[in-house]
Design a protein around this motif. Sequence first.
Motif, PDB file in Angstrom:
ATOM      1  N   UNK A  13      12.370  -2.511  -9.994  1.00  0.00           N
ATOM      2  CA  UNK A  13      12.263  -1.060  -9.924  1.00  0.00           C
ATOM      3  C   UNK A  13      11.155  -0.460 -10.774  1.00  0.00           C
ATOM      4  N   UNK A  14      10.484  -1.269 -11.558  1.00  0.00           N
ATOM      5  CA  UNK A  14       9.413  -0.769 -12.419  1.00  0.00           C
ATOM      6  C   UNK A  14       8.174  -0.422 -11.589  1.00  0.00           C
ATOM      7  N   UNK A  15       7.650   0.804 -11.755  1.00  0.00           N
ATOM      8  CA  UNK A  15       6.432   1.172 -11.031  1.00  0.00           C
ATOM      9  C   UNK A  15       5.196   0.677 -11.771  1.00  0.00           C
ATOM     10  N   UNK A  16       4.125   0.488 -11.030  1.00  0.00           N
ATOM     11  CA  UNK A  16       2.835   0.155 -11.651  1.00  0.00           C
ATOM     12  C   UNK A  16       1.723   0.756 -10.796  1.00  0.00           C
ATOM     13  N   UNK A  17       0.818   1.439 -11.453  1.00  0.00           N
ATOM     14  CA  UNK A  17      -0.362   1.983 -10.785  1.00  0.00           C
ATOM     15  C   UNK A  17      -1.457   0.934 -10.920  1.00  0.00           C
ATOM     16  N   UNK A  18      -2.005   0.519  -9.784  1.00  0.00           N
ATOM     17  CA  UNK A  18      -3.005  -0.541  -9.744  1.00  0.00           C
ATOM     18  C   UNK A  18      -4.357   0.030  -9.328  1.00  0.00           C
ATOM     19  N   UNK A  19      -5.425  -0.613  -9.783  1.00  0.00           N
ATOM     20  CA  UNK A  19      -6.792  -0.152  -9.532  1.00  0.00           C
ATOM     21  C   UNK A  19      -7.541  -1.140  -8.651  1.00  0.00           C
ATOM     22  N   UNK A  20      -8.364  -0.612  -7.761  1.00  0.00           N
ATOM     23  CA  UNK A  20      -9.306  -1.418  -6.991  1.00  0.00           C
ATOM     24  C   UNK A  20     -10.632  -0.663  -6.912  1.00  0.00           C
ATOM     25  N   UNK A  21     -11.739  -1.362  -7.123  1.00  0.00           N
ATOM     26  CA  UNK A  21     -13.043  -0.706  -7.016  1.00  0.00           C
ATOM     27  C   UNK A  21     -13.496  -0.534  -5.565  1.00  0.00           C
ATOM     28  N   UNK A  22     -12.644  -0.921  -4.629  1.00  0.00           N
ATOM     29  CA  UNK A  22     -12.990  -0.881  -3.209  1.00  0.00           C
ATOM     30  C   UNK A  22     -11.759  -0.492  -2.395  1.00  0.00           C
ATOM     31  N   UNK A  23     -11.990   0.063  -1.235  1.00  0.00           N
ATOM     32  CA  UNK A  23     -10.893   0.426  -0.340  1.00  0.00           C
ATOM     33  C   UNK A  23     -10.349  -0.776   0.429  1.00  0.00           C
ATOM     34  N   UNK A  24     -10.849  -1.967   0.159  1.00  0.00           N
ATOM     35  CA  UNK A  24     -10.426  -3.176   0.866  1.00  0.00           C
ATOM     36  C   UNK A  24      -8.920  -3.398   0.769  1.00  0.00           C
ATOM     37  N   UNK A  25      -8.296  -2.863  -0.253  1.00  0.00           N
ATOM     38  CA  UNK A  25      -6.842  -3.003  -0.419  1.00  0.00           C
ATOM     39  C   UNK A  25      -6.111  -2.486   0.824  1.00  0.00           C
ATOM     40  N   UNK A  26      -6.675  -1.465   1.458  1.00  0.00           N
ATOM     41  CA  UNK A  26      -6.051  -0.883   2.653  1.00  0.00           C
ATOM     42  C   UNK A  26      -6.004  -1.866   3.817  1.00  0.00           C
ATOM     43  N   UNK A  27      -6.823  -2.899   3.771  1.00  0.00           N
ATOM     44  CA  UNK A  27      -6.824  -3.914   4.823  1.00  0.00           C
ATOM     45  C   UNK A  27      -5.745  -4.969   4.603  1.00  0.00           C
ATOM     46  N   UNK A  28      -5.142  -4.968   3.408  1.00  0.00           N
ATOM     47  CA  UNK A  28      -4.194  -6.024   3.052  1.00  0.00           C
ATOM     48  C   UNK A  28      -2.783  -5.523   2.785  1.00  0.00           C
ATOM     49  N   UNK A  29      -2.644  -4.229   2.568  1.00  0.00           N
ATOM     50  CA  UNK A  29      -1.339  -3.626   2.303  1.00  0.00           C
ATOM     51  C   UNK A  29      -1.179  -2.358   3.117  1.00  0.00           C
ATOM     52  N   UNK A  30       0.071  -1.979   3.343  1.00  0.00           N
ATOM     53  CA  UNK A  30       0.378  -0.720   4.020  1.00  0.00           C
ATOM     54  C   UNK A  30       1.371   0.056   3.158  1.00  0.00           C
ATOM     55  N   UNK A  31       1.111   1.338   2.927  1.00  0.00           N
ATOM     56  CA  UNK A  31       2.067   2.132   2.165  1.00  0.00           C
ATOM     57  C   UNK A  31       3.423   2.157   2.867  1.00  0.00           C
ATOM     58  N   UNK A  32       4.465   2.042   2.066  1.00  0.00           N
ATOM     59  CA  UNK A  32       5.811   2.033   2.617  1.00  0.00           C
ATOM     60  C   UNK A  32       6.322   0.645   2.970  1.00  0.00           C
ATOM     61  N   UNK A  33       5.464  -0.346   2.903  1.00  0.00           N
ATOM     62  CA  UNK A  33       5.865  -1.724   3.213  1.00  0.00           C
ATOM     63  C   UNK A  33       6.241  -2.465   1.930  1.00  0.00           C
ATOM     64  N   UNK A  34       7.112  -3.438   2.091  1.00  0.00           N
ATOM     65  CA  UNK A  34       7.491  -4.325   0.987  1.00  0.00           C
ATOM     66  C   UNK A  34       7.098  -5.747   1.356  1.00  0.00           C
ATOM     67  N   UNK A  35       6.703  -6.507   0.347  1.00  0.00           N
ATOM     68  CA  UNK A  35       6.208  -7.863   0.557  1.00  0.00           C
ATOM     69  C   UNK A  35       6.913  -8.800  -0.410  1.00  0.00           C
ATOM     70  N   UNK A  36       7.285  -9.972   0.065  1.00  0.00           N
ATOM     71  CA  UNK A  36       7.842 -10.961  -0.853  1.00  0.00           C
ATOM     72  C   UNK A  36       6.795 -11.207  -1.943  1.00  0.00           C
ATOM     73  N   UNK A  37       7.272 -11.501  -3.135  1.00  0.00           N
ATOM     74  CA  UNK A  37       6.372 -11.593  -4.290  1.00  0.00           C
ATOM     75  C   UNK A  37       5.209 -12.540  -4.018  1.00  0.00           C
TER      76      UNK A  37
END
Length: 94
Positions: A13-37
């Motif tokens: 339940x702990x939140x974490x704000x993560x940084x990326x210098x590129x928008x490439x993260x949008x190609x690998x994750x979707x908001x609202x989705x959960x992923x096994x660790x």
Amino acid sequence: MPEMTFLIRWPDGAPERCYSPSLVVKEHFAPGESYQVDDFLSRARTALTIASARVEAIYGRPCSLALAQLARIEAGAKRFPDAAAKVAVESFED
């Protein structure tokens, strides 16, 4: 180069704000989705490594902030050895 942050929530339940210098993260994750660790960690490694390489292509050196973020994610993932544990990607902030 456009940068972004993305908010995740660890299995405890702990939140974490993560940084990326590129928008490439949008190609690998979707908001609202959960992923096994393990899947989350693999996607984060790919996205942040690509992001760092993009910075290196422009500025001649890898992005230390992206690599530090990846190290924090890797350390955080070690706290959850249960294969069923999931990390939620809550939102993107451009």
